[in-house]
Design an enzyme around this catalytic site. Sequence first.
Site, mmCIF file in Angstrom:
data_model
loop_
_atom_site.group_PDB
_atom_site.id
_atom_site.type_symbol
_atom_site.label_atom_id
_atom_site.label_comp_id
_atom_site.label_asym_id
_atom_site.label_seq_id
_atom_site.Cartn_x
_atom_site.Cartn_y
_atom_site.Cartn_z
ATOM 1 N N ASN A 11 11.358 14.341 33.558
ATOM 2 C CA ASN A 11 10.425 13.441 32.884
ATOM 3 C C ASN A 11 11.173 12.814 31.709
ATOM 4 O O ASN A 11 11.362 13.458 30.683
ATOM 5 C CB ASN A 11 9.205 14.242 32.396
ATOM 6 C CG ASN A 11 8.280 13.409 31.538
ATOM 7 O OD1 ASN A 11 8.367 12.183 31.525
ATOM 8 N ND2 ASN A 11 7.390 14.063 30.809
ATOM 9 N N TRP A 12 11.579 11.570 31.886
ATOM 10 C CA TRP A 12 12.395 10.921 30.851
ATOM 11 C C TRP A 12 11.574 10.405 29.679
ATOM 12 O O TRP A 12 12.138 9.914 28.709
ATOM 13 C CB TRP A 12 13.204 9.763 31.465
ATOM 14 C CG TRP A 12 14.404 10.202 32.231
ATOM 15 C CD1 TRP A 12 14.857 11.487 32.398
ATOM 16 C CD2 TRP A 12 15.335 9.359 32.920
ATOM 17 N NE1 TRP A 12 16.000 11.498 33.150
ATOM 18 C CE2 TRP A 12 16.319 10.202 33.485
ATOM 19 C CE3 TRP A 12 15.427 7.990 33.124
ATOM 20 C CZ2 TRP A 12 17.383 9.711 34.241
ATOM 21 C CZ3 TRP A 12 16.485 7.495 33.873
ATOM 22 C CH2 TRP A 12 17.454 8.348 34.412
ATOM 23 N N LYS A 13 10.276 10.434 29.801
ATOM 24 C CA LYS A 13 9.418 9.915 28.727
ATOM 25 C C LYS A 13 9.886 8.495 28.349
ATOM 26 O O LYS A 13 10.321 7.753 29.216
ATOM 27 C CB LYS A 13 9.422 10.873 27.538
ATOM 28 C CG LYS A 13 9.159 12.317 27.973
ATOM 29 C CD LYS A 13 8.905 13.261 26.863
ATOM 30 C CE LYS A 13 8.688 14.652 27.444
ATOM 31 N NZ LYS A 13 8.259 15.615 26.463
ATOM 32 N N HIS A 97 -0.035 14.527 31.571
ATOM 33 C CA HIS A 97 0.962 15.134 30.682
ATOM 34 C C HIS A 97 0.342 15.361 29.298
ATOM 35 O O HIS A 97 -0.506 14.589 28.859
ATOM 36 C CB HIS A 97 2.185 14.217 30.576
ATOM 37 C CG HIS A 97 3.301 14.868 29.827
ATOM 38 N ND1 HIS A 97 3.378 14.845 28.461
ATOM 39 C CD2 HIS A 97 4.360 15.597 30.257
ATOM 40 C CE1 HIS A 97 4.455 15.527 28.077
ATOM 41 N NE2 HIS A 97 5.064 15.999 29.154
ATOM 42 N N GLU A 99 1.327 14.757 26.428
ATOM 43 C CA GLU A 99 1.392 13.606 25.514
ATOM 44 C C GLU A 99 0.312 12.578 25.857
ATOM 45 O O GLU A 99 -0.226 11.912 24.976
ATOM 46 C CB GLU A 99 2.807 12.999 25.543
ATOM 47 C CG GLU A 99 3.786 13.882 24.787
ATOM 48 C CD GLU A 99 5.174 13.953 25.390
ATOM 49 O OE1 GLU A 99 5.581 13.040 26.115
ATOM 50 O OE2 GLU A 99 5.862 14.974 25.118
ATOM 51 N N GLU A 169 2.536 23.457 31.392
ATOM 52 C CA GLU A 169 3.375 23.116 30.246
ATOM 53 C C GLU A 169 2.630 23.469 28.960
ATOM 54 O O GLU A 169 1.802 22.672 28.486
ATOM 55 C CB GLU A 169 3.690 21.616 30.241
ATOM 56 C CG GLU A 169 4.423 21.139 31.467
ATOM 57 C CD GLU A 169 5.193 19.855 31.194
ATOM 58 O OE1 GLU A 169 6.418 19.895 31.295
ATOM 59 O OE2 GLU A 169 4.572 18.846 30.845
ATOM 60 N N GLY A 175 9.193 20.033 23.928
ATOM 61 C CA GLY A 175 10.028 19.323 22.960
ATOM 62 C C GLY A 175 10.279 20.083 21.673
ATOM 63 O O GLY A 175 10.771 19.530 20.698
ATOM 64 N N SER A 215 10.699 22.919 27.053
ATOM 65 C CA SER A 215 11.989 23.384 26.511
ATOM 66 C C SER A 215 12.857 24.113 27.537
ATOM 67 O O SER A 215 13.609 25.026 27.179
ATOM 68 C CB SER A 215 11.777 24.239 25.259
ATOM 69 O OG SER A 215 11.181 23.460 24.239
ATOM 70 N N GLY A 236 11.925 17.739 30.258
ATOM 71 C CA GLY A 236 11.970 16.547 29.412
ATOM 72 C C GLY A 236 13.362 16.360 28.833
ATOM 73 O O GLY A 236 14.273 15.865 29.495
ATOM 74 N N GLY A 237 13.550 16.807 27.597
ATOM 75 C CA GLY A 237 14.787 16.560 26.856
ATOM 76 C C GLY A 237 16.058 16.880 27.639
ATOM 77 O O GLY A 237 17.000 16.082 27.664
HETATM 78 P P1 PGA Z 1 10.754 19.253 27.187
HETATM 79 O O1 PGA Z 1 9.543 18.396 27.782
HETATM 80 O O2 PGA Z 1 11.548 19.793 28.335
HETATM 81 O O3 PGA Z 1 11.522 18.267 26.342
HETATM 82 O O4 PGA Z 1 10.148 20.351 26.360
HETATM 83 C C1 PGA Z 1 8.878 18.814 28.952
HETATM 84 C C2 PGA Z 1 7.816 17.816 29.307
HETATM 85 O O5 PGA Z 1 7.225 17.217 28.402
HETATM 86 O O6 PGA Z 1 7.533 17.589 30.503
#
Ligand code: PGA
Length: 260
Positions: A11-13, A97, A99, A169, A175, A215, A236-237
Site C-alpha cells: 500500500n503505497w499511500k 483502510h 486512514e 491493521e 506507520g 509496521s 505501507g512504509g
Molecule cells: P505501515 O502501513 O506498514 O507503514 O505501518 C500499513 C498500512 O497502512 O497498510
Amino acid sequence: MIDSKPVIAANWKMYKTPQEGYQFARQLATKALNLKGVKFILAPSATAIFHLAEVLKDTPIEMAGQNMHFAEEGAFTGETSASMLQASGCTWVIIGHSERRHVFGESDDFIRQKVAAALQAGLNVIMCIGERLEDREAHRTQGVLQQQLRDGLEGLDEYPAERLVIAYEPVWAIGTGVVASPQQAGDAHGQVRAILNQRFPGLADADVKILYGGSVKSANAAELISTPGIDGFLIGGASLDVNEYCSIAEIAQNEVQVTN
Ligand code: PGA
C-alpha cells in the site's frame, strides 16, 4: 484467493509518482521471478495505476486501487469508480483502510456500500479493520473487530470467499514502528476468523485470507508470518523500497515453505 500462497500486498499511500513507480515495477518484475511462492498485490496512487499495470501485465503481480467510490459514475469530484480501476488494470481494491476511516471519516456503512459495489463489479476486495489504541487499552478490540466486520460485510456473504481478503491493521501499529506482537496479532486473527465463522458462514471457510498490517518490515516478518492465522501482509512504509519489500516476500516464502 486462488491458492494458498501468502499475500504480500503493498500500500503505497500518497507516495511515488508514476515515474518513480515505473522504476520500482521494473525491478519488482525481475525479482518476482524468484519469488513465485508468494502472491504480490501492488496498490500505487491512482495516477500511477495505469502505467504500472502496463509494465506488469505479463507478470503474476496484480494491481489494486487504494480506495474507490461505490457509484458507477457521476458528479463525485475526486473519486474513482470500480470500472475505472478495472479499466486501468486493477483486479483488487483496498477498502476501509484506517486512514480512510479516521482521517477521512468513512463510516462502516459507507465502507459496506463500497465493498458491495466492488464485489458486484468483479473486483476482489482487501477490507481493512483494526482497533485504535484506546480500544485496545479498554479491552474493546474484539467488539471493534466484530462491529467493523458485521457492518462492513452485512449481506455480502453470497460472494465467493476467495474474492475477499481481510487485513487486520491495528491503528496504533500503522506507520508508528510499533508492531503488534505475534501473540497480539495471532489472537486478533483468531477473533476475526471466529467472527467470520459465526456471522458469515458463507465466508467462513479458510479461503478468506487474513493479512496483518502495521509496521511490517523484514526484521519482524518471519515471526509474524509463522504465527498461525496470519496469511500474509499489507505493507505501507516498508513497501516503498523494492529491496525491503522483496526481502519481506522472500522471508514469507521461506517461512511458509518451512512450516508447510
Ligand atoms: P505501515 O502501513 O506498514 O507503514 O505501518 C500499513 C498500512 O497502512 O497498510
